[in-house]
Enzyme design. Sequence first.
Site, PDB file in Angstrom:
ATOM      1  N   PRO A  54       0.824  -1.207   0.000  1.00  0.00           N
ATOM      2  CA  PRO A  54       0.000   0.000   0.000  1.00  0.00           C
ATOM      3  C   PRO A  54       0.865   1.267   0.000  1.00  0.00           C
ATOM      4  CG  PRO A  54      -0.146  -1.139   2.113  1.00  0.00           C
ATOM      5  CD  PRO A  54       0.651  -2.016   1.208  1.00  0.00           C
ATOM      6  N   ASP A  55       0.211   2.352  -0.422  1.00  0.00           N
ATOM      7  CA  ASP A  55       0.901   3.643  -0.503  1.00  0.00           C
ATOM      8  C   ASP A  55       0.798   4.297   0.867  1.00  0.00           C
ATOM      9  OD1 ASP A  55       1.947   6.047  -1.332  1.00  0.00           O
ATOM     10  OD2 ASP A  55       0.133   6.695  -2.392  1.00  0.00           O
ATOM     11  N   ALA A  56       1.712   3.959   1.760  1.00  0.00           N
ATOM     12  CA  ALA A  56       1.605   4.416   3.151  1.00  0.00           C
ATOM     13  C   ALA A  56       2.990   4.584   3.768  1.00  0.00           C
ATOM     14  CB  ALA A  56       0.780   3.407   3.952  1.00  0.00           C
TER      15      ALA A  56
END
Length: 565
Positions: A54-56
């Site tokens: 995920p983009d985190a």
Amino acid sequence: MKRTTQLRKLLSEKKSITLVGAHDAISAKLIQEAGFDGVWVSSFGTSAAQKCMPDANVLTMTESLLAASDINQAVNIPVVADCDNGYGNAVNVMRVVREFEKAGIAGISIEDNPFPKRCSLYPGDDRDLVAIDEMAGRIRAAKRAQTDADFFVIARTEAFIAGLGIEEALKRAHAYADAGADAILVHSKAKTAEEVASFARQWKRPVPLVAVPTKYGKVTSDELEAMGYQVIIFANQPLRASIKAMQETLAEMRAKRFPDASDQKIVPLEEVFRLVGQSDLDRVQKEFITSAEESPSAVILAAGFEKDLMPLIAARPKTLLELKGKSILERQVSALKTAGVSRIGVVRGYLGNTICMPQLKYFENPRYADTYILHSLFCAEEMFKGPVIVLYGDIVFDETILQKLLRSKGDIRLVVDRSWRDHYASASAGENGNGKAVPKGTELVLTSSVHTQNQRFLSPEEPDTVTQTGTNERIDPSKAAGEFIGIAYFSARGIQIAKEAYRQALKRHISGPFQEASSIEKASLVDLVQELIDLGHEISTVDIYKGWLEVDTFEDYRRAWEKVT
Ligand code: SPV
Ligand code: MG
């Protein structure tokens, strides 16, 4: 022109520019080829494509930098890297600027999310942003850290994403512009462009605006430009296109169970070759990698049939005769590999299908019974691109001979045994040979030096020049300087010379004798070498003193068995 300067120039010349999100180097290349102004290194895209995560802020700064740098190197248009929140506070941001600037990236975007962040597009707007001062500090730090005046720093506010409304968005944008931001990215995940439009209406400063129309993707670049946006980012469509294409292709192949099932949907291999610059690779290799070109191939001539060796070779060709658990061919291949020669071709003929060692390239001479060595050699012409070592398939030799051959100089080299006289009575002409007659077909050389007179003298490296070669029918054994052992070296130039001479000879000697041979088809390698001498080419010797054996007769085989370890 530096990419930073390119980006500034584009912005000064065009009312708006459109960047597209790349998730890897090849997607960046496609974005460039499609004609867009620049590339956006999407953290959403690189997290997904490079790590399937995920983009985190899961990717480290270093991983993001590497992805951006790879992308940057694949294209020559400006690349703007999405650096999320700067991976920490202002101190981290300063390092980000130094590193991305060093990597040749045209600009970066820093957003007012805390570390670690959550992708702006994920559901829910219950998120906290960092305080305005903290974000303004990141921007001031970024501008202080840059050494290239053209390096472009975008400050991105997530005020709309966090549901804080237009007042907060404007307040933040003003503070970031005051801090020195080169542009303001106003992110929005509203379903229409109205949110960003209303922001633009109230933005009166000369600092350019940036929009990312993902959720409100029906708006065109022209419309956004008309609203006042100067940088427009299509952030993730190539990633999503590739996922869909892969899913469809995979489903089709799985259902139909053969790879060409999805042929219509996938690009041909050649398109991949083109994109990655395969032709450049060939050019660069030719121009610079002399070692690749210089590293020779080897051709082992193993097509012949020797009736004197029957019945020993009733079930296999000579080259497969075993000497203490290892065939002649295996010994040759291992010697070649030790010498660093890995491209090895074998010309098969008599019982050719029994020769099947792995990792060798095979060539066939189906007419082995009516033709001879030279014809077999040219069955492997495909190998004649760089230097070539030619070996008769029936010799066993000390590995050091190959090393000496490779160290020696000259475009065409023959390995010559200077001790040959010791073996043969008629050659020694009164000296102490072992009493054997010189067998018919022994290939001898005359050379230009005095070595001939002094068999004990053997210069370790100094080459000698072959003045004549042929069998003992042509060359008087009492005058010969040595015996050709069946190993020759042709440099890249040497093999071209040999090819040309053979081609000319084929034309001229379509019927009738060629050198000592009754026809070119029945010619040996030394016939070609003699032809080259006649044409004025220099042939050098690589002098050895024993250390090899040829297996032509049963007696040879017995002797070889005795000698090898
Ligand atoms: C990205 O492409 O990584 C962006 C835009 O930051 S978004 O995914 O909309 O946050
Ligand atoms: Mg991002």
